[in-house]
Motif scaffolding. Structure first.
Motif, mmCIF file in Angstrom:
data_model
loop_
_atom_site.group_PDB
_atom_site.id
_atom_site.type_symbol
_atom_site.label_atom_id
_atom_site.label_comp_id
_atom_site.label_asym_id
_atom_site.label_seq_id
_atom_site.Cartn_x
_atom_site.Cartn_y
_atom_site.Cartn_z
ATOM 1 N N ASP A 20 -0.629 -4.546 11.879
ATOM 2 C CA ASP A 20 -0.020 -3.606 12.710
ATOM 3 C C ASP A 20 0.659 -4.560 14.077
ATOM 4 O O ASP A 20 1.319 -4.353 15.119
ATOM 5 C CB ASP A 20 -1.271 -3.336 13.965
ATOM 6 N N GLU A 44 -2.882 2.052 14.230
ATOM 7 C CA GLU A 44 -2.661 2.447 12.627
ATOM 8 C C GLU A 44 -1.463 3.791 12.964
ATOM 9 O O GLU A 44 -0.919 3.660 11.929
ATOM 10 C CB GLU A 44 -3.945 2.969 11.562
ATOM 11 N N THR A 47 1.878 1.542 13.469
ATOM 12 C CA THR A 47 2.559 0.957 11.867
ATOM 13 C C THR A 47 3.335 1.524 10.940
ATOM 14 O O THR A 47 3.834 1.898 10.385
ATOM 15 C CB THR A 47 1.190 0.417 11.350
ATOM 16 N N ALA A 48 2.359 3.171 10.763
ATOM 17 C CA ALA A 48 2.215 4.219 9.799
ATOM 18 C C ALA A 48 3.781 4.983 10.248
ATOM 19 O O ALA A 48 4.306 4.833 8.876
ATOM 20 C CB ALA A 48 1.312 4.814 9.650
ATOM 21 N N HIS A 86 -2.720 5.530 5.765
ATOM 22 C CA HIS A 86 -2.857 4.718 6.729
ATOM 23 C C HIS A 86 -4.518 4.181 6.215
ATOM 24 O O HIS A 86 -5.666 5.160 6.817
ATOM 25 C CB HIS A 86 -2.814 4.653 8.121
ATOM 26 N N ARG A 91 -0.905 0.571 5.964
ATOM 27 C CA ARG A 91 -0.769 1.442 5.521
ATOM 28 C C ARG A 91 0.821 1.241 4.665
ATOM 29 O O ARG A 91 1.114 0.618 4.902
ATOM 30 C CB ARG A 91 -0.178 0.997 7.088
#
Length: 224
Positions: A20, A44, A47-48, A86, A91
């Motif tokens: 991340d 998460e 980042t996704a 994720h 991810r």
């Protein structure tokens, strides 16, 4: 190597990250989805969404907000289909033009045995018999986790087409050692391009300690 790209057709744009770090901020229209989330969940999610924007940009689509819609599913730009996954250490996002691909489903899971009791809850006796045969010949693959992941990909493909829940027991999953799987729908399927979809075909791989599954439902060719 991008393992998502290895299990999806060339018409699908993908992006993957393993941590991340340095992904930037969320779009304001995405903030509400994680406003009360713990730090790990927020990281998460952020980042996704960064993966989603990277994949959208590569596709040539607007790479703006990807907010959360009905039943936590992503809301994509007009004319685009997509899917996000994720899990710790992975991810990823996959997107395509809806003119070429009608629906997408991707999932990544830790490549490890499922917790006790989970396989029985998500599979039938017939599915478990298939897994036992595969495990005898290919003990290096955690087939129980692969089945779980593939059924997650099935649901993610199904939901945008129907807007309805699909239970684990409503699709019969048959994985194969060649990196493919099929899912027979045990309930009436969606009608796509004038044809009822009775099954989904997908692909899987194991990479970097994760099992990754994906389905891309292609548009039906126009008959002339």
């Amino acid at each position: 190597m991008n393992p998502l790209a290895s299990v999806l057709p060339a018409a699908v744009s993908t992006a993957v990250r393993c941590d991340d770090d340095g992904v930037g901020a969320l779009h304001p229209n995405e903030e509400a989805a994680v406003a009360k989330a713990v730090a790990s969940r927020r990281a998460e999610f952020t980042t996704a969404r960064a993966c989603a924007r990277e994949a959208l940009a590569a596709l040539g689509a607007p790479a703006g907000a990807v907010p959360v819609g009905e039943k936590r599913s992503p809301v994509w730009p007009d004319g685009v289909v997509g899917s996000i996954t994720h899990t710790p250490g992975f991810r990823g996002a996959a997107v395509a033009w809806a003119s070429a691909v009608r629906s997408l489903g991707i999932d990544a899971e830790a490549h490890d045995v499922l917790p006790s009791g989970v396989l029985e809850a998500v599979s039938s006796e017939a599915e478990r018999a298939v897994l036992a045969g595969l495990a005898a010949d290919h003990p290096d693959v955690h087939w129980d986790r692969l089945l779980f992941s593939a059924k997650e990909s099935v649901y993610k493909t199904w939901f945008p087409l129907t807007g309805r829940w699909l239970g684990f027991e409503e699709a019969a999953l048959t994985p194969a050692a060649d990196g493919t799987f099929t899912a027979e729908l045990l309930v009436p399927g969606p009608v796509v391009d004038g044809v009822e979809v009775s099954s989904f075909a997908g692909r899987w791989t194991v990479a970097g300690g994760h099992v990754i599954t994906a389905i891309a439902l292609a548009a039906q060719p126009v008959s002339g």
